[in-house]
Every structure is written in C-alpha cells, then in structure tokens.
Write a protein that holds these residues in place. Sequence first.
Motif, mmCIF file in Angstrom:
data_model
loop_
_atom_site.group_PDB
_atom_site.id
_atom_site.type_symbol
_atom_site.label_atom_id
_atom_site.label_comp_id
_atom_site.label_asym_id
_atom_site.label_seq_id
_atom_site.Cartn_x
_atom_site.Cartn_y
_atom_site.Cartn_z
ATOM 1 N N THR A 183 60.688 19.921 -9.181
ATOM 2 C CA THR A 183 59.722 20.904 -9.413
ATOM 3 C C THR A 183 59.169 20.543 -10.755
ATOM 4 O O THR A 183 57.896 20.434 -11.396
ATOM 5 N N GLY A 184 60.426 20.490 -11.535
ATOM 6 C CA GLY A 184 59.890 20.047 -13.180
ATOM 7 C C GLY A 184 59.046 18.393 -13.061
ATOM 8 O O GLY A 184 58.026 18.256 -13.773
ATOM 9 N N PHE A 185 59.510 17.569 -12.205
ATOM 10 C CA PHE A 185 59.119 16.295 -12.369
ATOM 11 C C PHE A 185 57.797 16.272 -11.993
ATOM 12 O O PHE A 185 56.831 15.440 -12.284
ATOM 13 N N HIS A 186 57.617 16.954 -10.708
ATOM 14 C CA HIS A 186 56.492 17.302 -10.209
ATOM 15 C C HIS A 186 55.236 17.677 -11.211
ATOM 16 O O HIS A 186 54.103 17.197 -11.176
ATOM 17 N N GLY A 187 55.778 18.633 -11.979
ATOM 18 C CA GLY A 187 54.725 19.135 -12.976
ATOM 19 C C GLY A 187 54.255 17.809 -13.912
ATOM 20 O O GLY A 187 53.125 17.819 -14.307
ATOM 21 N N ALA A 188 55.356 17.143 -14.370
ATOM 22 C CA ALA A 188 54.970 15.975 -15.119
ATOM 23 C C ALA A 188 53.968 14.949 -14.421
ATOM 24 O O ALA A 188 53.099 14.271 -14.979
ATOM 25 N N VAL A 189 54.567 14.700 -13.268
ATOM 26 C CA VAL A 189 53.621 13.441 -12.409
ATOM 27 C C VAL A 189 52.047 14.085 -12.222
ATOM 28 O O VAL A 189 51.071 13.373 -12.512
ATOM 29 N N THR A 190 52.004 15.376 -12.060
ATOM 30 C CA THR A 190 50.672 15.995 -11.771
ATOM 31 C C THR A 190 49.987 16.018 -12.918
ATOM 32 O O THR A 190 48.447 16.064 -13.096
ATOM 33 N N ALA A 191 50.456 16.008 -14.184
ATOM 34 C CA ALA A 191 49.916 16.200 -15.275
ATOM 35 C C ALA A 191 49.729 15.006 -15.784
ATOM 36 O O ALA A 191 49.141 14.614 -17.213
ATOM 37 N N GLY A 192 49.912 13.788 -15.116
ATOM 38 C CA GLY A 192 49.579 12.463 -15.538
ATOM 39 C C GLY A 192 50.324 11.696 -16.478
ATOM 40 O O GLY A 192 49.809 10.916 -17.367
ATOM 41 N N VAL A 193 51.484 12.277 -16.706
ATOM 42 C CA VAL A 193 52.324 11.710 -17.609
ATOM 43 C C VAL A 193 52.841 10.092 -17.139
ATOM 44 O O VAL A 193 52.969 9.741 -15.944
ATOM 45 N N GLY A 194 52.645 9.491 -18.361
ATOM 46 C CA GLY A 194 53.299 7.786 -17.965
ATOM 47 C C GLY A 194 53.571 7.120 -19.295
ATOM 48 O O GLY A 194 53.866 7.901 -20.292
ATOM 49 N N VAL A 195 53.564 6.200 -19.310
ATOM 50 C CA VAL A 195 54.308 5.279 -20.487
ATOM 51 C C VAL A 195 53.577 5.425 -21.702
ATOM 52 O O VAL A 195 52.230 5.440 -21.556
ATOM 53 N N GLY A 196 54.141 5.873 -22.824
ATOM 54 C CA GLY A 196 53.433 6.309 -24.163
ATOM 55 C C GLY A 196 52.769 7.398 -23.977
ATOM 56 O O GLY A 196 52.057 7.905 -25.221
ATOM 57 N N SER A 197 52.728 8.426 -22.972
ATOM 58 C CA SER A 197 52.181 9.575 -23.099
ATOM 59 C C SER A 197 52.786 10.561 -24.139
ATOM 60 O O SER A 197 53.910 10.649 -24.434
ATOM 61 N N THR A 198 51.808 11.451 -24.789
ATOM 62 C CA THR A 198 52.335 12.619 -25.585
ATOM 63 C C THR A 198 52.140 14.062 -24.321
ATOM 64 O O THR A 198 51.119 14.057 -23.902
ATOM 65 N N VAL A 199 53.142 14.813 -24.495
ATOM 66 C CA VAL A 199 53.356 15.686 -23.495
ATOM 67 C C VAL A 199 53.568 17.091 -24.269
ATOM 68 O O VAL A 199 54.400 17.261 -25.014
ATOM 69 N N TYR A 200 52.858 18.342 -23.710
ATOM 70 C CA TYR A 200 53.415 19.375 -24.171
ATOM 71 C C TYR A 200 54.063 20.298 -22.842
ATOM 72 O O TYR A 200 53.075 20.453 -21.758
ATOM 73 N N VAL A 201 55.209 20.782 -22.859
ATOM 74 C CA VAL A 201 55.561 21.539 -21.869
ATOM 75 C C VAL A 201 55.723 23.212 -22.488
ATOM 76 O O VAL A 201 56.394 23.390 -23.485
ATOM 77 N N ALA A 202 54.904 24.052 -21.775
ATOM 78 C CA ALA A 202 55.211 25.444 -22.133
ATOM 79 C C ALA A 202 56.537 26.077 -21.288
ATOM 80 O O ALA A 202 56.366 26.003 -20.093
ATOM 81 N N GLY A 203 57.221 26.456 -21.971
ATOM 82 C CA GLY A 203 58.399 27.012 -21.423
ATOM 83 C C GLY A 203 59.591 26.213 -21.435
ATOM 84 O O GLY A 203 59.391 25.141 -21.033
ATOM 85 N N ALA A 204 60.729 26.813 -22.148
ATOM 86 C CA ALA A 204 62.175 26.078 -22.315
ATOM 87 C C ALA A 204 63.128 26.792 -21.412
ATOM 88 O O ALA A 204 64.109 26.460 -21.793
ATOM 89 N N GLY A 205 62.499 27.289 -20.281
ATOM 90 C CA GLY A 205 63.492 27.667 -19.276
ATOM 91 C C GLY A 205 64.063 26.480 -18.431
ATOM 92 O O GLY A 205 63.742 25.152 -18.639
ATOM 93 N N PRO A 206 64.902 26.505 -17.407
ATOM 94 C CA PRO A 206 65.293 25.369 -16.748
ATOM 95 C C PRO A 206 64.233 24.435 -16.132
ATOM 96 O O PRO A 206 64.255 23.383 -16.241
ATOM 97 N N VAL A 207 63.160 25.192 -15.507
ATOM 98 C CA VAL A 207 62.097 24.089 -15.108
ATOM 99 C C VAL A 207 61.494 23.499 -16.168
ATOM 100 O O VAL A 207 61.106 22.446 -16.055
ATOM 101 N N GLY A 208 61.110 24.160 -17.345
ATOM 102 C CA GLY A 208 60.625 23.532 -18.158
ATOM 103 C C GLY A 208 61.378 22.232 -19.016
ATOM 104 O O GLY A 208 60.885 21.199 -19.261
ATOM 105 N N LEU A 209 62.720 22.780 -18.964
ATOM 106 C CA LEU A 209 63.588 21.486 -19.440
ATOM 107 C C LEU A 209 63.614 20.331 -18.536
ATOM 108 O O LEU A 209 63.733 19.252 -18.776
ATOM 109 N N ALA A 210 63.661 20.734 -17.202
ATOM 110 C CA ALA A 210 63.538 19.720 -16.177
ATOM 111 C C ALA A 210 62.180 18.834 -16.058
ATOM 112 O O ALA A 210 62.094 17.597 -16.081
#
Length: 405
Positions: A183-210
């Motif tokens: 689920t966390g990985f899917h969030g990153a994939v669908t957010a378009g994360v790739g090499v060199g990306s800057t990323v903001y994750v809202a929420g530091a619960g288990p899914v956010g950490l994943a």
Amino acid sequence: MPGNRAVAYKEPGVVEVIDTDYPTFELKDGPGVNPANVGRKVPHGVILKTVATNICGSDQHMVRGRTTAPANLVLGHEITGEVVEVGPDVEFIEVGDIVSVPFNISCGRCRNCKVLKTGICLNVNPDRPGSAYGYVDMGGWVGGQAEYVLVPYADWNLLKFPDRDQALEKIMDLTMLSDIFPTGFHGAVTAGVGVGSTVYVAGAGPVGLAAAMGAQLLGAAVVIVGDMNEDRLAQARTFGCETVNVGEGPLQDQIEQILGVPEVDSGIDAVGFEARGHGKDADHEAPATVLNSLMDITTAGGSLGIPGLYVTGDPGAVDESAKKGSLSLSLGTGWAKSLSFATGQCPVMKYNRQLMMAILHDKAPIAKAVNAKAISLEDAPRGYAEFDAGAATKFVLNPNGYLTD
C-alpha cells in the motif's frame, strides 16, 4: 476439529478476543456478512493457521466508531499463514505452505482481476467492486485476527514463500506484504516517484513509513515525512527520512527549509479521512486538510498518491457533508497545476512478489522501519489502545506461537 479465537469489534473504543467458529468452505451468516454471500461455497479456498496478523490503521477507524461496522465483526485483513486444509478445487497450493494473503480479496476471473486491478474485483462483494477480510461493507469475509481463517480463490490470491525456513526467519518483514508495504509502495508509485525525486509523505503511521521506504526503493533523492506525533517522526528519521511537524508552522515554509524550495515533485497522503488541521488549526479535525496541502506543495505537473482511507459513511465526521465522504477540496488548485491523482485500494498482487524479493535479499528492512512488535492474540485490546494513543509501533499479533521474538 480445533476451536478458534478471534479479535472482534464490540462498540466504539472496545475490542475483545472471543471464541468463534472454526472456518469451513462455506460462508455463514454473521456480523457484516452480506446476505447475498451467505451459503456461498468456497471449494477453491484454503484454511490457514495464522502465523502473523497485524493491527492496521484502517481497523482503528472502525474501532473508533468512525464507520458503520456492526458489533461482533471479526477484524483483521493483514494475514500471513500456514495452509492446514485445501478445498477440492485447489490445484497448486499445498498443506504446509507458508503464504502471504493480499488484503483485497479477488477472484482472478473478472475483467478487473485480469489486468491486476484486484482492489476492485467484480465478483467477491455483491454490493460494489472490491472486498477485504474483516472490514465493514466489504462483502462479509471473516477477518484474520484469529487463530484460523478461510481464504478464497487460493491458487490466485496466495503468495507462497519459496523457502519455509527462510520465510519464518524473516516473518516480521514478510507479514507486511499483506497490506502496508504494498500500500505504501503503491502510494509512491502512483505519486510518480522515481530516481532523484523529492517526496512529501503526509502521515508517519505504518503506511506512511512504508510509503517512505517505498519511495527510497524507487530512488527518491529526499523523502520528507510530516506528522504531529514526535515519536512517529523520530521513527521516520531512523531510516533516513527528513521530517516536519505540521503543528509547528506552515508546511511550505518547513519544506523550503529542507529543500530550498517550498514544493516537492510527489505527494503521498497516508492519513486519510481523520486528518487534522495544520499549524494553528492542528487542534481540530479537518478532513480535507491533507489533500489540499498536498496540492499546494506539489509542483505543477506532479502527482498525488492517496493510499490513505476515505469512506462514504462516517458517523463521527465533523459535518454532514463529511459524514457522506464529501470534502471541501480545492480542485481548482489541482486543475490549475495539472496535478494527477490516484486513489483507492492498493492492488496488492501488483507489487507483493517484487517486494517479497526485496525483503528476502535484504533490500527492504520494513519491519524495522515501522518498528514492528509481536504481541499475543490475547493482548490485542492493549495493542489497539496503544496504537490509538499514538504509539510509534506496528503491532503484529502472534495467535499460534510462530513468532519467537
């Protein structure tokens, strides 16, 4: 035939460990079971002796009384188990296999399953696409926070671990494959994360950490995690994340202090519908806050991944619109910035084998990242209470003594 013990939702704020029926290859009437599913035969299923089953933030929404979950619903959709019985139609899964169970139940036969949109299977929930174990309005398949659980369409749904001893050695990592890691990985994939990306994750619960670890696996240059819980933010820093406390000032200003610019390439919402305000508004619930803030801080042309849960029925919402899942979104901001959005259940089967390989080859210490802790099934009420109080811990239930540390 053995008995069965399970964790059940009783009323808002209360879960209990109860005696319940040992599974059979037929759906029985019970709390939350869709009437159209009662009597449904499951010859394609298996019965698992549960190796590990996790407490999830999605469960917590129900336990807080923030859904229409009925009393005595058996909880649990993050399941890893050992096969102890196979139905007559099962061909490839065998007794003794150690397997991961995707939280979304899917048939493998419908048009959506055939393109791996397994979160919206058309054949497992009579009310709408998509189903899950032990979850309100998801078809009534019995949850897996139990000693034993039934899994349908076993040849299709189950991810078999290639080596039993290796699997049990890494089981605290592998149990995250049923939900939060994909689920966390899917969030990153669908957010378009790739090499060199800057990323903001809202929420530091288990899914956010994943999601943060997923972004790192995808090659992100900087991953920033935002929350108001300092213990959870400290946990994010243990594996190389930057952090911001959204209760301490404008999010854009804090991001600029880290990156030199007030925006990121990709935004991930790992909070969902119980979001609170930011800064001076952090003392009250404001369910659209995270989505609107992500639109503000994501660069034009960027993408938002939204693995956080949003519901269509929330009895405890702050207003009548939110009770129906209708939020005050600044869609004009998203349109003006040409942002892309991806929502909905993660299709676990799209990612779980790849993430299993990353775990088995020591590339993804996800249990350490989410601070996984094994507790007994009987301790589940305490685990729920501590998690609800903000513990920076992913509680893993150990119903049958497989977990030794």
